[in-house]
Design a protein around this motif. Structure first.
Motif, short mmCIF file in Angstrom:
data_model
loop_
_atom_site.label_atom_id
_atom_site.label_comp_id
_atom_site.label_asym_id
_atom_site.label_seq_id
_atom_site.Cartn_x
_atom_site.Cartn_y
_atom_site.Cartn_z
N HIS A 167 -57.20 -57.09 -32.55
CA HIS A 167 -58.10 -56.50 -33.48
C HIS A 167 -59.13 -57.84 -33.63
CE1 HIS A 167 -56.00 -53.19 -33.80
NE2 HIS A 167 -54.91 -53.85 -34.15
N VAL A 168 -58.82 -58.94 -33.73
CA VAL A 168 -59.79 -60.18 -33.44
C VAL A 168 -60.66 -60.20 -32.36
CG1 VAL A 168 -60.03 -62.50 -33.59
CG2 VAL A 168 -58.47 -61.40 -34.89
N TRP A 169 -59.96 -60.04 -31.00
CA TRP A 169 -60.67 -59.90 -29.68
C TRP A 169 -61.59 -58.53 -29.90
CZ3 TRP A 169 -62.51 -62.56 -26.12
CH2 TRP A 169 -63.05 -61.74 -24.91
N ASP A 170 -61.06 -57.52 -30.12
CA ASP A 170 -61.83 -56.38 -30.29
C ASP A 170 -63.31 -56.35 -31.08
OD1 ASP A 170 -59.88 -54.99 -28.64
OD2 ASP A 170 -59.37 -53.65 -30.28
N HIS A 171 -63.12 -57.06 -32.15
CA HIS A 171 -64.23 -57.31 -32.99
C HIS A 171 -65.34 -57.92 -32.29
CE1 HIS A 171 -66.66 -57.17 -36.55
NE2 HIS A 171 -66.83 -58.57 -36.50
N TYR A 172 -65.08 -59.00 -31.65
CA TYR A 172 -66.09 -59.61 -30.53
C TYR A 172 -66.36 -58.74 -29.55
CZ TYR A 172 -67.90 -62.78 -27.20
OH TYR A 172 -68.76 -63.27 -26.04
N ASP A 173 -65.37 -58.09 -29.06
CA ASP A 173 -65.68 -57.17 -27.55
C ASP A 173 -66.66 -56.29 -27.95
OD1 ASP A 173 -65.52 -56.74 -25.09
OD2 ASP A 173 -63.55 -55.34 -25.26
N PHE A 174 -66.36 -55.61 -29.22
CA PHE A 174 -67.43 -54.55 -29.42
C PHE A 174 -68.93 -55.07 -30.07
CE2 PHE A 174 -63.75 -52.01 -29.55
CZ PHE A 174 -64.29 -50.78 -29.08
N THR A 175 -68.68 -56.14 -30.94
CA THR A 175 -70.11 -56.75 -31.30
C THR A 175 -70.95 -57.66 -30.61
OG1 THR A 175 -69.10 -58.55 -32.39
CG2 THR A 175 -69.22 -56.46 -33.67
N GLY A 176 -70.17 -58.46 -29.83
CA GLY A 176 -70.73 -59.83 -29.17
C GLY A 176 -71.12 -60.82 -29.96
N ASP A 177 -70.76 -61.08 -30.95
CA ASP A 177 -71.21 -61.82 -32.13
C ASP A 177 -70.58 -63.25 -31.79
OD1 ASP A 177 -71.75 -63.52 -34.26
OD2 ASP A 177 -71.57 -61.99 -35.74
N LYS A 178 -71.36 -64.09 -31.04
CA LYS A 178 -70.68 -65.53 -30.55
C LYS A 178 -70.66 -66.33 -31.75
CE LYS A 178 -72.11 -65.16 -25.78
NZ LYS A 178 -72.96 -65.70 -24.74
N ASP A 179 -71.64 -66.08 -32.54
CA ASP A 179 -71.23 -67.15 -33.91
C ASP A 179 -69.91 -67.05 -34.61
OD1 ASP A 179 -73.71 -68.40 -33.05
OD2 ASP A 179 -74.72 -67.30 -34.57
N TRP A 180 -69.64 -65.52 -34.67
CA TRP A 180 -68.60 -64.93 -35.55
C TRP A 180 -67.30 -65.57 -34.55
CZ3 TRP A 180 -64.39 -62.20 -33.97
CH2 TRP A 180 -63.48 -61.72 -34.81
N TYR A 181 -67.42 -65.41 -33.36
CA TYR A 181 -66.32 -65.52 -32.07
C TYR A 181 -65.90 -67.30 -32.44
CZ TYR A 181 -63.12 -65.24 -28.50
OH TYR A 181 -61.80 -65.35 -27.61
N LYS A 182 -67.13 -68.05 -32.35
CA LYS A 182 -66.84 -69.41 -32.38
C LYS A 182 -66.09 -69.91 -33.82
CE LYS A 182 -70.39 -70.71 -29.20
NZ LYS A 182 -71.93 -71.58 -28.97
N SER A 183 -66.61 -69.45 -34.96
CA SER A 183 -66.21 -69.96 -36.19
C SER A 183 -64.92 -69.24 -36.65
CB SER A 183 -67.57 -69.91 -37.03
OG SER A 183 -67.74 -68.48 -37.58
N VAL A 184 -64.87 -67.98 -36.35
CA VAL A 184 -63.69 -67.16 -37.14
C VAL A 184 -62.75 -66.73 -36.03
CG1 VAL A 184 -63.15 -65.22 -38.51
CG2 VAL A 184 -65.18 -66.48 -39.07
N GLY A 185 -63.13 -66.02 -35.07
CA GLY A 185 -62.31 -65.24 -34.07
C GLY A 185 -61.53 -66.10 -33.40
N TYR A 186 -62.14 -66.87 -32.72
CA TYR A 186 -61.53 -67.87 -31.64
C TYR A 186 -60.43 -68.78 -31.94
CZ TYR A 186 -60.56 -71.09 -27.61
OH TYR A 186 -59.79 -71.73 -26.85
N PRO A 187 -60.86 -69.47 -33.11
CA PRO A 187 -59.84 -70.18 -34.02
C PRO A 187 -58.50 -69.59 -34.25
CG PRO A 187 -62.02 -70.78 -34.79
CD PRO A 187 -62.11 -69.58 -34.08
N LEU A 188 -58.52 -68.32 -34.63
CA LEU A 188 -57.39 -67.52 -34.98
C LEU A 188 -56.66 -67.26 -33.60
CD1 LEU A 188 -58.94 -64.85 -37.46
CD2 LEU A 188 -56.82 -66.56 -37.90
N ILE A 189 -57.25 -66.78 -32.61
CA ILE A 189 -56.64 -66.61 -31.11
C ILE A 189 -56.06 -67.85 -30.55
CG2 ILE A 189 -57.14 -65.88 -28.96
CD1 ILE A 189 -59.12 -63.75 -30.00
N LYS A 190 -57.05 -69.01 -30.64
CA LYS A 190 -56.45 -70.04 -30.18
C LYS A 190 -54.88 -70.73 -30.79
CE LYS A 190 -57.16 -74.89 -28.71
NZ LYS A 190 -58.49 -76.05 -28.55
#
Length: 798
Positions: free
Chosen positions: A476-499
């Motif tokens: 669901h973290v990945w989906d949020h980025y996949d649907f929105t394309g919000d790179k700032d969110w992905y760098k600061s919130v989404g990717y740290p969780l996934i990593k």
């Protein structure tokens, strides 16, 4: 004031036909009749009595247990490392195929439960027997509920209820065409220890502790407000509440209510001692009440509806109404509904109700929706009203991104970051010897209970031993980025969780020493809620493979410069057992061992995660007919979702979504109807044990309400994620599993992976037409739209 509906229609633009749940009698049973309102942090269930009206009140963070009650609370983690015991368990399982994991099971001490705060009661001094034309209703398009009736002496009395996100308060509005009878207002609770109730200046305050001797502090306040200046300066406070006498000649008043606790999720980390203890909420609650009370009722209502409809109207699904059901009470619709023949209107109402519930229970400043969303009526809830992470929490957010509600999930990302990661990093080290990353298991409270439960009893392992729960949530973290394309969110919130999740599994995967085939597997694992404890459980392997693929797919957007980490992920992915293997019965194996039982109708479809809601089967192997046939065989073996183990709604809608993935509209629609007949109450709550003889004891669990949204969307659109390395034009299938009963439907605003949205119609002959692609950037991956037969569709772009 009865003109306020016309006022809103003018100020907010054209208002669509109301989408209402409604009844001709008051509610008495909470689980099957009460109706919900909420704004994420606040929630209320209303009953709509005639002369005695009440709300059950919930504040989203009010829990018993945790560090408030148990000062040495550990989140289920042991005092010292269990890694030596783990190594012995792993060796035994690799030698024998299965084994006991009792040696690493932890404690559930201080786990606690989500808990009702209290109740708001409003009394009218009139004879209920004189009332007629009663109606109890919930308008999910406006996010407003209410009740009304007519008496000769007092005219038509109308009550409107809503919880406003802009105001951070709930509003109870009372109005009559003639002067009202005496109105009494009280806040109460039968909690122990008993709360303190004080009254002053037309305000009631309810304060107390969740449990004795120590517990979370809660504060609730309700203030009565009048229009105009006629009542200015008058005090209707009594020793027990508020009372407005009939002699006051009042025709209209409203109550502003706000509540909160001293829970602070930013304090759930080592530097703060995992206390979760924040400041006294009194000042914040009083401020919310004062600010809302300073506004007119029209202003409060208008800003609430504008906020609600900005979310609710971002998407729409219109199904036909061949039975004229829109004009019938909801309990009448449920009574007439049968397994043999559905009712498209009721089915669409249930779908929209699921979206309404997400808006009401998930907002950026709130905790994520739990097993009951935010609506509970007990001091202890079924399964603690917690976060089950082997389907339930995940199902709660199915369909959120596709229907434009991804913005409501900020509280979920924050909850994982603030509550799971700190304690979960400790769990990863103490239980698994992981030197990096974090882990959680199946049952989690608001206090970071990331350790295993079970108290050392191997028989409980099947409930709790699920260390890939973190991997599923990363979908669901990945989906949020996949649907929105919000790179700032992905760098600061989404990717740290996934990593962090990828790091944990990189640290703990082992080379298979049972088959000695060079693959990497999880050891130990339990396929959710199934024995045995073994290795290579299909769900774990499928989910970890998706985490690794998502790391690589999003690498450029992540901003990560750690190329050594990337290489580790690539290497591990190349050796990882995928969790996709066809067994001796032609099924997808649930474990790497071929030990499936074709008579096992268990509630979970764990080994089909990669088919739905994941993509490691459905996208990566979609053209492999051996695999798709095995998916079908697995669904047949698992049955319809009513077996000796359970009769839940969520298991049926999950099956329905999987059948939709096979383009099988007959079975998908049957599962939806089966769920409605078996598991949905008259108020459209998903319940267990829907037996008329036991009404009053039914258990509400919200996941099937949310899961219905995901299933229905999958019947209309297949917009599958893609595997790492898959390239070229992507195919989106429209109306792959739409049953004949739904021909003549229309879907508008379905969000797409990579951005943009699609709208289309399904004609009365079952043909897809009027396809419109909107707001898709030219830089996004190219799309091809086809129907269920594979025929390419003509698309208009706007």
């Amino acid at each position: 004031m009865f003109t306020h509906l016309l006022f809103l229609a003018t100020s907010l633009g054209t208002v669509s036909a109301a989408r209402e749940l409604w009844f001709n009698q008051p509610a008495w049973d909470w689980a099957s009749q009460a109706l919900p309102i909420g704004n994420g942090k606040h929630a209320a269930s209303f009953f709509g009595g005639i002369n005695n009206d009440s709300w059950a009140l919930n504040s989203d963070s009010l829990w018993t247990g945790g560090p408030f009650q148990l000062k040495n609370y550990t989140g289920g983690n042991p005092a010292e490392s269990r890694v030596p015991a783990l190594r012995g368990i792993q060796d035994f399982i690799f030698k024998n195929g299965t084994g006991s994991i009792a040696g690493i099971l932890g404690s559930d001490a201080g786990y606690g439960s989500y808990s009702v705060l209290g109740n708001l009661s409003v009394g009218l001094d009139l004879d209920a027997a004189t009332a007629s034309s009663y109606k109890l209703w919930l308008d999910i398009d406006r996010g407003v509920g209410g009740s009304s009736f007519v008496t000769e002496k007092y005219g038509k009395i109308t009550r409107d209820y809503f919880c406003s996100f802009p105001a951070q308060a709930c509003i109870y509005h009372l109005e009559s065409t003639k002067p009202l009878p005496t109105v009494t207002v009280s806040l109460g609770s039968t909690r122990s220890p008993a709360p303190t109730i004080t009254t002053a200046s037309n305000t009631i305050t309810l304060r107390g502790l969740a449990e004795s001797p120590d517990g979370m502090l809660y504060d609730a306040r309700a203030a009565i407000v009048f229009p105009g200046t006629a009542q200015k300066g008058k005090d209707f406070t009594t020793s027990t509440g508020l009372s407005v006498p009939a002699t006051a000649g009042v025709k209209e008043l409203w109550i502003v209510l706000s509540m909160d606790t001293n829970y602070d999720e930013t304090k759930g980390n080592p530097s703060d001692g995992y206390t979760f203890q924040g400041i006294d909420p009194a000042k914040k609650v009083a401020g919310n009440v004062a600010a809302a009370a300073s506004k007119s009722y029209n202003a409060l209502l208008a800003e609430h509806i504008k906020d609600h409809q900005a979310l609710y109207r971002a998407f729409s699904l219109t199904l036909p109404d061949p039975l004229g059901s829109a004009s019938k009470a909801t309990d009448e619709l449920m009574k007439a509904y049968t397994l043999d023949k559905g009712d498209p209107y009721l089915e669409s109402l249930l779908f929209d109700f699921g979206r309404y519930l997400l808006i009401g229970s998930s907002r950026p400043n709130s905790l994520p929706p739990n097993l009951q969303g935010k609506w509970s009526n007990g001091f202890g809830a079924a399964w603690s009203g917690d976060y089950h992470t082997n389907i339930n929490l995940q199902m709660n957010v199915w369909g959120s991104e596709a229907t434009g509600l991804g913005g409501t999930l900020d509280g979920l990302w924050r909850y994982m970051t603030e509550t799971w990661v700190p304690r979960g990093s400790e769990t990863a080290s103490l239980l698994y010897g992981a030197t990096e990353g974090w882990v959680v298991h199946n049952e989690i409270n608001t206090f970071g209970h990331t350790g295993l439960k079970g108290n050392g009893d191997q028989s409980t392992a099947l409930w709790f031993a699920y260390s890939a729960a973190n991997a599923w949530m990363m979908q669901h973290v990945w989906d949020h980025y996949d649907f929105t394309g919000d790179k700032d969110w992905y760098k600061s919130v989404g990717y740290p969780l996934i990593k962090g999740v990828a790091q944990f599994h990189l640290s703990t995967l082992l080379e298979d020493k049972y088959y000695n085939d060079g693959t990497l597997v999880v050891n130990p694992c339990n396929s959710p809620e199934q024995p045995p404890s073994t290795f290579g459980c299909a769900i774990d392997q499928q989910q970890i493979s998706e985490v690794f693929m998502n790391v690589l797919k999003g690498w450029d957007a992540s901003g990560d410069k750690d190329l050594a980490f990337k290489k580790r992920v690539e290497d591990a992915l190349s050796k990882l057992y995928t969790g996709i293997r066809v067994g001796r019965y032609g099924q997808i194996q649930e474990w790497k061992l071929d030990i499936d039982n074709p008579e096992d109708g268990h509630r979970h479809l764990s080994h089909l995660y990669g088919w739905y809601p994941g993509y490691s089967i459905s996208s990566v192997h979609r053209e492999n007919t051996t695999i798709t046939k095995a998916v079908e065989t697995t669904l047949i073996h698992r049955g319809l979702g009513k077996w000796t183990d359970a009769n839940a709604g969520w298991e049926k809608v999950w099956r329905g979504a999987c059948w939709a993935g096979l383009n099988n509209s007959t079975m998908s629609y049957y599962e939806l109807r089966f769920a409605i007949v078996e598991n949905f109450a008259n108020n459209l709550y998903s319940v267990y044990s829907k037996d008329p003889s036991t009404i009053g004891t039914w258990v509400f669990q919200i996941d099937a309400n949310f899961g219905t949204v995901g299933q229905v969307l999958h019947m209309f659109v297949h917009d599958l994620d893609v595997g790492y390395g898959q390239s070229g034009e992507k195919t989106v299938v429209l109306a792959p599993a739409v049953p004949e009963a739904w021909w003549g439907s229309k879907i508008e605003g379905h969000r797409l992976r990579g951005g943009g949205e699609v709208s289309f119609e399904v004609s009365g002959e079952g043909k897809v037409k009027s396809v419109v692609l909107k707001s898709r950037k030219s830089s996004a991956p190219k799309l091809k739209f086809v129907d269920a037969t594979g025929k390419e569709l003509e698309v208009k772009r706007s």
